[in-house]
Design a protein around this motif. Structure first.
Motif, PDB file in Angstrom:
ATOM      1  N   VAL A  50       0.826  -1.202   0.000  1.00  0.00           N
ATOM      2  CA  VAL A  50       0.000   0.000   0.000  1.00  0.00           C
ATOM      3  C   VAL A  50       0.864   1.258   0.000  1.00  0.00           C
ATOM      4  O   VAL A  50       1.804   1.373   0.784  1.00  0.00           O
ATOM      5  N   SER A  51       0.530   2.198  -0.863  1.00  0.00           N
ATOM      6  CA  SER A  51       1.235   3.481  -0.909  1.00  0.00           C
ATOM      7  C   SER A  51       0.822   4.352   0.270  1.00  0.00           C
ATOM      8  O   SER A  51      -0.348   4.403   0.633  1.00  0.00           O
ATOM      9  N   ILE A  52       1.805   5.024   0.857  1.00  0.00           N
ATOM     10  CA  ILE A  52       1.511   6.001   1.911  1.00  0.00           C
ATOM     11  C   ILE A  52       1.775   7.417   1.416  1.00  0.00           C
ATOM     12  O   ILE A  52       1.537   8.375   2.140  1.00  0.00           O
ATOM     13  N   ALA A  53       2.248   7.539   0.182  1.00  0.00           N
ATOM     14  CA  ALA A  53       2.561   8.850  -0.387  1.00  0.00           C
ATOM     15  C   ALA A  53       1.319   9.741  -0.374  1.00  0.00           C
ATOM     16  O   ALA A  53       0.245   9.328  -0.802  1.00  0.00           O
ATOM     17  N   GLY A  54       1.472  10.922   0.163  1.00  0.00           N
ATOM     18  CA  GLY A  54       0.374  11.885   0.206  1.00  0.00           C
ATOM     19  C   GLY A  54      -0.677  11.596   1.266  1.00  0.00           C
ATOM     20  O   GLY A  54      -1.727  12.239   1.285  1.00  0.00           O
ATOM     21  N   ALA A  55      -0.399  10.673   2.154  1.00  0.00           N
ATOM     22  CA  ALA A  55      -1.378  10.323   3.200  1.00  0.00           C
ATOM     23  C   ALA A  55      -1.694  11.536   4.072  1.00  0.00           C
ATOM     24  O   ALA A  55      -0.862  12.424   4.270  1.00  0.00           O
ATOM     25  N   ALA A  56      -2.902  11.557   4.581  1.00  0.00           N
ATOM     26  CA  ALA A  56      -3.330  12.641   5.467  1.00  0.00           C
ATOM     27  C   ALA A  56      -2.438  12.679   6.711  1.00  0.00           C
ATOM     28  O   ALA A  56      -2.078  11.623   7.247  1.00  0.00           O
ATOM     29  N   PRO A  57      -2.077  13.873   7.166  1.00  0.00           N
ATOM     30  CA  PRO A  57      -1.213  13.983   8.342  1.00  0.00           C
ATOM     31  C   PRO A  57      -1.737  13.206   9.556  1.00  0.00           C
ATOM     32  O   PRO A  57      -0.962  12.570  10.264  1.00  0.00           O
ATOM     33  N   GLU A  58      -3.043  13.249   9.777  1.00  0.00           N
ATOM     34  CA  GLU A  58      -3.613  12.529  10.928  1.00  0.00           C
ATOM     35  C   GLU A  58      -3.373  11.027  10.810  1.00  0.00           C
ATOM     36  O   GLU A  58      -3.089  10.351  11.801  1.00  0.00           O
ATOM     37  N   ALA A  59      -3.491  10.500   9.595  1.00  0.00           N
ATOM     38  CA  ALA A  59      -3.288   9.064   9.372  1.00  0.00           C
ATOM     39  C   ALA A  59      -1.822   8.689   9.586  1.00  0.00           C
ATOM     40  O   ALA A  59      -1.525   7.628  10.163  1.00  0.00           O
ATOM     41  N   VAL A  60      -0.918   9.541   9.138  1.00  0.00           N
ATOM     42  CA  VAL A  60       0.512   9.276   9.323  1.00  0.00           C
ATOM     43  C   VAL A  60       0.844   9.274  10.803  1.00  0.00           C
ATOM     44  O   VAL A  60       1.488   8.355  11.313  1.00  0.00           O
ATOM     45  N   ARG A  61       0.390  10.301  11.516  1.00  0.00           N
ATOM     46  CA  ARG A  61       0.670  10.388  12.957  1.00  0.00           C
ATOM     47  C   ARG A  61       0.131   9.183  13.708  1.00  0.00           C
ATOM     48  O   ARG A  61       0.803   8.624  14.566  1.00  0.00           O
ATOM     49  N   LYS A  62      -1.096   8.796  13.387  1.00  0.00           N
ATOM     50  CA  LYS A  62      -1.715   7.662  14.072  1.00  0.00           C
ATOM     51  C   LYS A  62      -0.948   6.374  13.779  1.00  0.00           C
ATOM     52  O   LYS A  62      -0.693   5.584  14.688  1.00  0.00           O
ATOM     53  N   ALA A  63      -0.570   6.157  12.526  1.00  0.00           N
ATOM     54  CA  ALA A  63       0.169   4.948  12.170  1.00  0.00           C
ATOM     55  C   ALA A  63       1.511   4.892  12.887  1.00  0.00           C
ATOM     56  O   ALA A  63       1.909   3.843  13.394  1.00  0.00           O
ATOM     57  N   VAL A  64       2.201   6.031  12.934  1.00  0.00           N
ATOM     58  CA  VAL A  64       3.515   6.061  13.572  1.00  0.00           C
ATOM     59  C   VAL A  64       3.393   5.868  15.085  1.00  0.00           C
ATOM     60  O   VAL A  64       4.119   5.072  15.676  1.00  0.00           O
ATOM     61  N   THR A  65       2.459   6.558  15.712  1.00  0.00           N
ATOM     62  CA  THR A  65       2.385   6.525  17.177  1.00  0.00           C
ATOM     63  C   THR A  65       1.647   5.313  17.729  1.00  0.00           C
ATOM     64  O   THR A  65       1.941   4.861  18.834  1.00  0.00           O
ATOM     65  N   GLN A  66       0.691   4.763  16.956  1.00  0.00           N
ATOM     66  CA  GLN A  66      -0.103   3.648  17.456  1.00  0.00           C
ATOM     67  C   GLN A  66       0.129   2.346  16.702  1.00  0.00           C
ATOM     68  O   GLN A  66      -0.282   1.285  17.167  1.00  0.00           O
ATOM     69  N   GLY A  67       0.720   2.443  15.527  1.00  0.00           N
ATOM     70  CA  GLY A  67       0.883   1.272  14.681  1.00  0.00           C
ATOM     71  C   GLY A  67      -0.398   1.038  13.888  1.00  0.00           C
ATOM     72  O   GLY A  67      -1.455   1.590  14.202  1.00  0.00           O
ATOM     73  N   VAL A  68      -0.281   0.224  12.853  1.00  0.00           N
ATOM     74  CA  VAL A  68      -1.443  -0.124  12.035  1.00  0.00           C
ATOM     75  C   VAL A  68      -1.146  -1.456  11.350  1.00  0.00           C
ATOM     76  O   VAL A  68      -0.031  -1.667  10.873  1.00  0.00           O
ATOM     77  N   GLY A  69      -2.112  -2.344  11.350  1.00  0.00           N
ATOM     78  CA  GLY A  69      -1.877  -3.665  10.760  1.00  0.00           C
ATOM     79  C   GLY A  69      -0.714  -4.350  11.452  1.00  0.00           C
ATOM     80  O   GLY A  69      -0.663  -4.420  12.674  1.00  0.00           O
ATOM     81  N   LYS A  70       0.260  -4.815  10.660  1.00  0.00           N
ATOM     82  CA  LYS A  70       1.437  -5.485  11.225  1.00  0.00           C
ATOM     83  C   LYS A  70       2.510  -4.506  11.693  1.00  0.00           C
ATOM     84  O   LYS A  70       3.470  -4.899  12.342  1.00  0.00           O
ATOM     85  N   MET A  71       2.322  -3.223  11.364  1.00  0.00           N
ATOM     86  CA  MET A  71       3.304  -2.209  11.764  1.00  0.00           C
ATOM     87  C   MET A  71       3.149  -1.868  13.240  1.00  0.00           C
ATOM     88  O   MET A  71       2.068  -1.530  13.704  1.00  0.00           O
ATOM     89  N   LYS A  72       4.234  -1.974  13.940  1.00  0.00           N
ATOM     90  CA  LYS A  72       4.257  -1.606  15.359  1.00  0.00           C
ATOM     91  C   LYS A  72       4.465  -0.093  15.480  1.00  0.00           C
ATOM     92  O   LYS A  72       4.983   0.542  14.575  1.00  0.00           O
ATOM     93  N   PRO A  73       4.072   0.489  16.614  1.00  0.00           N
ATOM     94  CA  PRO A  73       4.333   1.920  16.825  1.00  0.00           C
ATOM     95  C   PRO A  73       5.835   2.208  16.742  1.00  0.00           C
ATOM     96  O   PRO A  73       6.661   1.363  17.094  1.00  0.00           O
ATOM     97  N   VAL A  74       6.167   3.384  16.263  1.00  0.00           N
ATOM     98  CA  VAL A  74       7.557   3.807  16.138  1.00  0.00           C
ATOM     99  C   VAL A  74       7.774   4.973  17.087  1.00  0.00           C
ATOM    100  O   VAL A  74       7.022   5.949  17.061  1.00  0.00           O
ATOM    101  N   LYS A  75       8.782   4.863  17.935  1.00  0.00           N
ATOM    102  CA  LYS A  75       9.078   5.941  18.879  1.00  0.00           C
ATOM    103  C   LYS A  75       9.952   6.975  18.187  1.00  0.00           C
ATOM    104  O   LYS A  75      11.049   6.673  17.740  1.00  0.00           O
ATOM    105  N   LEU A  76       9.411   8.188  18.079  1.00  0.00           N
ATOM    106  CA  LEU A  76      10.135   9.309  17.487  1.00  0.00           C
ATOM    107  C   LEU A  76      10.015  10.522  18.399  1.00  0.00           C
ATOM    108  O   LEU A  76       9.007  10.677  19.087  1.00  0.00           O
ATOM    109  N   GLU A  77      11.029  11.356  18.368  1.00  0.00           N
ATOM    110  CA  GLU A  77      10.944  12.649  19.039  1.00  0.00           C
ATOM    111  C   GLU A  77       9.838  13.445  18.361  1.00  0.00           C
ATOM    112  O   GLU A  77       9.549  13.243  17.183  1.00  0.00           O
ATOM    113  N   ALA A  78       9.222  14.368  19.085  1.00  0.00           N
ATOM    114  CA  ALA A  78       8.114  15.154  18.546  1.00  0.00           C
ATOM    115  C   ALA A  78       8.503  15.883  17.259  1.00  0.00           C
ATOM    116  O   ALA A  78       7.729  15.903  16.290  1.00  0.00           O
ATOM    117  N   ALA A  79       9.698  16.468  17.223  1.00  0.00           N
ATOM    118  CA  ALA A  79      10.136  17.194  16.020  1.00  0.00           C
ATOM    119  C   ALA A  79      10.293  16.252  14.832  1.00  0.00           C
ATOM    120  O   ALA A  79       9.937  16.595  13.703  1.00  0.00           O
TER     121      ALA A  79
END
Length: 93
Positions: A50-79
């Motif tokens: 699945v392409s993530i190019a151009g994904a909505a900012p809310e969807a990107v943030r949620k995927a990174v912070t909470q994970g989605v599907g088989k993707m685990k959350p990724v710990k990143l600094e706020a910046a």
């Protein structure tokens, strides 16, 4: 009047440089943390179709912070989260 023009130009230039720096940092974070699975330009790869190019900012943030599907959350600094969110949202579909 010319003072206001120059002041406005300086502010616009500073904001432009700041957004360019943010995009550059987002690209670096993406390459280091996301590109392996999501492809060089977010268009997918053999691991993630699945392409993530151009994904909505809310969807990107949620995927990174909470994970989605088989993707685990990724710990990143706020910046870094802000930068990679802007970068992914800005990728061409």
């Amino acid at each position: 009047m010319s003072r206001n023009f120059f002041a406005s130009s300086a502010v616009a230039l500073a904001l432009g440089l700041a957004s360019t720096a943010l995009a550059a940092d987002g690209a670096a974070v993406y390459r280091a943390r996301c590109g392996m699975c999501h492809g060089k330009a977010g268009g997918g790869s053999s691991m993630v179709k699945v392409s993530i190019a151009g994904a909505a900012p809310e969807a990107v943030r949620k995927a990174v912070t909470q994970g989605v599907g088989k993707m685990k959350p990724v710990k990143l600094e706020a910046a870094d989260l802000d930068a990679v969110t802007a970068y992914v949202h800005g990728l061409a579909r």
